[in-house]
Design a protein around this motif. Structure first.
Motif, PDB file in Angstrom:
ATOM      1  N   ARG A 140     -10.661 -10.474 -14.930  1.00 21.12           N
ATOM      2  CA  ARG A 140      -9.473  -9.793 -15.459  1.00 21.12           C
ATOM      3  C   ARG A 140      -8.396  -9.645 -14.390  1.00 21.12           C
ATOM      4  O   ARG A 140      -7.219  -9.818 -14.658  1.00 21.12           O
ATOM      5  N   ALA A 141      -8.813  -9.337 -13.145  1.00 24.03           N
ATOM      6  CA  ALA A 141      -7.841  -9.153 -12.061  1.00 24.03           C
ATOM      7  C   ALA A 141      -7.197 -10.461 -11.633  1.00 24.03           C
ATOM      8  O   ALA A 141      -6.221 -10.454 -10.876  1.00 24.03           O
ATOM      9  N   ASP A 142      -7.718 -11.602 -12.108  1.00 22.69           N
ATOM     10  CA  ASP A 142      -7.133 -12.897 -11.769  1.00 22.69           C
ATOM     11  C   ASP A 142      -5.912 -13.208 -12.619  1.00 22.69           C
ATOM     12  O   ASP A 142      -5.299 -14.259 -12.456  1.00 22.69           O
ATOM     13  N   THR A 143      -5.555 -12.319 -13.532  1.00 23.48           N
ATOM     14  CA  THR A 143      -4.303 -12.420 -14.287  1.00 23.48           C
ATOM     15  C   THR A 143      -3.356 -11.349 -13.786  1.00 23.48           C
ATOM     16  O   THR A 143      -3.669 -10.162 -13.836  1.00 23.48           O
ATOM     17  N   MET A 144      -2.208 -11.756 -13.299  1.00 22.52           N
ATOM     18  CA  MET A 144      -1.249 -10.822 -12.713  1.00 22.52           C
ATOM     19  C   MET A 144      -0.630  -9.946 -13.796  1.00 22.52           C
ATOM     20  O   MET A 144      -0.183 -10.452 -14.835  1.00 22.52           O
ATOM     21  N   ASP A 145      -0.590  -8.648 -13.566  1.00 22.82           N
ATOM     22  CA  ASP A 145      -0.023  -7.696 -14.524  1.00 22.82           C
ATOM     23  C   ASP A 145       1.478  -7.581 -14.286  1.00 22.82           C
ATOM     24  O   ASP A 145       1.957  -6.668 -13.619  1.00 22.82           O
ATOM     25  N   ILE A 146       2.240  -8.521 -14.842  1.00 22.01           N
ATOM     26  CA  ILE A 146       3.682  -8.529 -14.593  1.00 22.01           C
ATOM     27  C   ILE A 146       4.393  -7.393 -15.301  1.00 22.01           C
ATOM     28  O   ILE A 146       5.506  -7.021 -14.919  1.00 22.01           O
ATOM     29  N   SER A 147       3.796  -6.823 -16.340  1.00 24.17           N
ATOM     30  CA  SER A 147       4.423  -5.687 -17.021  1.00 24.17           C
ATOM     31  C   SER A 147       4.457  -4.458 -16.123  1.00 24.17           C
ATOM     32  O   SER A 147       5.279  -3.569 -16.313  1.00 24.17           O
ATOM     33  N   ARG A 148       3.579  -4.420 -15.132  1.00 21.34           N
ATOM     34  CA  ARG A 148       3.528  -3.267 -14.227  1.00 21.34           C
ATOM     35  C   ARG A 148       4.253  -3.525 -12.913  1.00 21.34           C
ATOM     36  O   ARG A 148       4.968  -2.653 -12.421  1.00 21.34           O
ATOM     37  N   VAL A 149       4.103  -4.718 -12.352  1.00 19.93           N
ATOM     38  CA  VAL A 149       4.660  -4.990 -11.021  1.00 19.93           C
ATOM     39  C   VAL A 149       5.853  -5.927 -11.050  1.00 19.93           C
ATOM     40  O   VAL A 149       6.532  -6.100 -10.038  1.00 19.93           O
ATOM     41  N   GLY A 150       6.139  -6.561 -12.199  1.00 22.76           N
ATOM     42  CA  GLY A 150       7.278  -7.458 -12.272  1.00 22.76           C
ATOM     43  C   GLY A 150       6.935  -8.855 -11.778  1.00 22.76           C
ATOM     44  O   GLY A 150       5.768  -9.200 -11.564  1.00 22.76           O
ATOM     45  N   VAL A 151       7.970  -9.672 -11.571  1.00 19.91           N
ATOM     46  CA  VAL A 151       7.762 -11.077 -11.194  1.00 19.91           C
ATOM     47  C   VAL A 151       8.455 -11.418  -9.880  1.00 19.91           C
ATOM     48  O   VAL A 151       8.695 -12.591  -9.591  1.00 19.91           O
ATOM     49  N   ALA A 152       8.775 -10.436  -9.066  1.00 15.74           N
ATOM     50  CA  ALA A 152       9.408 -10.702  -7.777  1.00 15.74           C
ATOM     51  C   ALA A 152       8.471 -11.517  -6.897  1.00 15.74           C
ATOM     52  O   ALA A 152       7.247 -11.377  -6.952  1.00 15.74           O
ATOM     53  N   ALA A 153       9.055 -12.373  -6.067  1.00 15.98           N
ATOM     54  CA  ALA A 153       8.250 -13.239  -5.203  1.00 15.98           C
ATOM     55  C   ALA A 153       7.330 -12.428  -4.301  1.00 15.98           C
ATOM     56  O   ALA A 153       6.183 -12.826  -4.056  1.00 15.98           O
ATOM     57  N   GLU A 154       7.810 -11.299  -3.816  1.00 18.11           N
ATOM     58  CA  GLU A 154       6.985 -10.468  -2.939  1.00 18.11           C
ATOM     59  C   GLU A 154       5.760  -9.930  -3.666  1.00 18.11           C
ATOM     60  O   GLU A 154       4.669  -9.833  -3.088  1.00 18.11           O
ATOM     61  N   GLU A 155       5.925  -9.566  -4.944  1.00 20.61           N
ATOM     62  CA  GLU A 155       4.798  -9.067  -5.726  1.00 20.61           C
ATOM     63  C   GLU A 155       3.802 -10.182  -6.030  1.00 20.61           C
ATOM     64  O   GLU A 155       2.582  -9.962  -6.027  1.00 20.61           O
ATOM     65  N   ILE A 156       4.309 -11.385  -6.290  1.00 21.18           N
ATOM     66  CA  ILE A 156       3.416 -12.518  -6.525  1.00 21.18           C
ATOM     67  C   ILE A 156       2.608 -12.820  -5.271  1.00 21.18           C
ATOM     68  O   ILE A 156       1.391 -13.052  -5.326  1.00 21.18           O
ATOM     69  N   ALA A 157       3.277 -12.808  -4.114  1.00 16.95           N
ATOM     70  CA  ALA A 157       2.582 -13.072  -2.856  1.00 16.95           C
ATOM     71  C   ALA A 157       1.530 -12.005  -2.557  1.00 16.95           C
ATOM     72  O   ALA A 157       0.433 -12.312  -2.065  1.00 16.95           O
ATOM     73  N   LYS A 158       1.842 -10.762  -2.855  1.00 17.35           N
ATOM     74  CA  LYS A 158       0.879  -9.673  -2.644  1.00 17.35           C
ATOM     75  C   LYS A 158      -0.340  -9.849  -3.536  1.00 17.35           C
ATOM     76  O   LYS A 158      -1.486  -9.657  -3.100  1.00 17.35           O
ATOM     77  N   TRP A 159      -0.115 -10.214  -4.803  1.00 14.26           N
ATOM     78  CA  TRP A 159      -1.226 -10.430  -5.734  1.00 14.26           C
ATOM     79  C   TRP A 159      -2.088 -11.605  -5.287  1.00 14.26           C
ATOM     80  O   TRP A 159      -3.314 -11.549  -5.336  1.00 14.26           O
ATOM     81  N   ILE A 160      -1.457 -12.678  -4.807  1.00 15.31           N
ATOM     82  CA  ILE A 160      -2.206 -13.834  -4.315  1.00 15.31           C
ATOM     83  C   ILE A 160      -3.066 -13.437  -3.117  1.00 15.31           C
ATOM     84  O   ILE A 160      -4.229 -13.861  -2.992  1.00 15.31           O
ATOM     85  N   ALA A 161      -2.519 -12.625  -2.229  1.00 19.26           N
ATOM     86  CA  ALA A 161      -3.283 -12.176  -1.063  1.00 19.26           C
ATOM     87  C   ALA A 161      -4.498 -11.357  -1.485  1.00 19.26           C
ATOM     88  O   ALA A 161      -5.573 -11.464  -0.886  1.00 19.26           O
ATOM     89  N   ASP A 162      -4.349 -10.553  -2.530  1.00 20.62           N
ATOM     90  CA  ASP A 162      -5.481  -9.760  -3.033  1.00 20.62           C
ATOM     91  C   ASP A 162      -6.579 -10.642  -3.600  1.00 20.62           C
ATOM     92  O   ASP A 162      -7.762 -10.316  -3.492  1.00 20.62           O
ATOM     93  N   ARG A 163      -6.191 -11.769  -4.229  1.00 16.49           N
ATOM     94  CA  ARG A 163      -7.178 -12.618  -4.888  1.00 16.49           C
ATOM     95  C   ARG A 163      -7.768 -13.689  -3.974  1.00 16.49           C
ATOM     96  O   ARG A 163      -8.884 -14.151  -4.196  1.00 16.49           O
TER      97      ARG A 163
END
Length: 288
Positions: free
Chosen positions: A104-127
């Motif tokens: 489930r965590a392998d799908t980014m929750d864009i409704s909560r964190v948005g789609v900014a590049a920094e948020e995408i990079a942070k999510w990738i680092a977590d996974r």
């Protein structure tokens, strides 16, 4: 695997070969999107731009590794993939690990964190434990606009060089200062740097005007905050003028009550917005 593309474009066959195929010794980040104009996906284009910024930053970083690849599946090029993954909305970011199925965590929750590049990079680092330093391309639009504005102001002052009494108008400078303050504290500079979407349309068609995270905001949210702050300031001015007591008592009373209502209501709205963006904040005034 392609070596010279920051984001790979996959159809159904390529998705099955490079993403679903096993064994793999690399992680895949896949963006499912619908970029065709007839799809009317307002956020897809912005999300795609941010996604490409992340992938380009990764390719040009010192930590570049062949353990991570970026791909994109457009609905019009891979509708069978959407059916396979049981997806009915876009955009969606998913991480496919080298082993096992996505959780489930392998799908980014864009409704909560948005789609900014920094948020995408942070999510990738977590996974994936791969750190990506986001490098945004330079934006010269602001610089050009500032030069044009400076030129217009300089030309106006030159034409009015024989009558510059308006420069001593305290009301004009006061209003200019207030407008500048409202612009800065509402987040216009953040918008200029990050380039967020105007608003967000959710999976069910609902429109969000306020970003759900304290790490992001929408353009329309900036205007809302600016208006609320302006209303609070107007209320404070009315209370200050009423406290001087130099007017008719009835007018003074009306100004005081109006100012109190403006400050109470609009400051409560500001506090309510802050509560929605900062989970766990305990204080409120009039509204939840």
């Amino acid at each position: 695997m392609y070596r010279h593309k920051a984001v790979l474009r996959f159809n159904g066959n390529k998705f099955r070969d490079y993403v679903k195929g096993t064994p793999r010794n690399y992680s895949m980040i896949v963006m499912f999107t619908a970029l065709a104009p007839q799809r009317q996906c307002m956020i897809c284009r912005h999300a795609s731009d941010e996604y490409h910024i992340v992938s380009s930053s990764f390719r040009h970083s010192q930590g570049y590794s062949k353990k991570l690849y970026f791909a994109m599946v457009d609905f019009d090029e891979g509708s069978d993939v959407f059916q396979m993954m049981k997806l009915s909305t876009a955009p969606i970011f998913m991480h496919f690990p080298p082993k096992g199925k996505p959780q489930r965590a392998d799908t980014m929750d864009i409704s909560r964190v948005g789609v900014a590049a920094e948020e995408i990079a942070k999510w990738i680092a977590d996974r994936t434990d791969i750190q990506i330093h986001v490098i945004r391309p330079p934006n010269y639009l602001g610089t050009v606009a500032a030069i044009i504005l400076f030129g217009l102001v300089a030309g106006f002052l030159y034409l009015r060089r024989n009558n510059l009494d308006f420069l001593y108008n305290k009301t004009m400078w006061g209003m200019t200062s207030l407008f500048f303050c409202f612009t800065m504290i509402s987040g216009q500079m953040w918008n200029h740097i990050r380039g967020p979407p105007f608003l967000h349309q959710g999976p069910n068609g609902q429109i969000a005007y306020i970003h759900g995270s304290s790490q992001g905001q929408f353009v329309v949210e900036t205007y809302i905050i600016m208006i609320l702050n302006a209303a609070v300031v107007i209320g404070m001015i009315l209370l200050t003028e009423a406290a001087r007591g130099k007017r008719d008592p009835n007018k003074t009373k009306i100004m005081a009550v109006t100012g109190l209502i403006l400050v109470s209501v609009f400051f409560s709205l500001l506090l309510s917005i802050f509560r929605t963006k900062t989970q766990g904040y305990p204080y409120r005034l009039l509204f939840n």
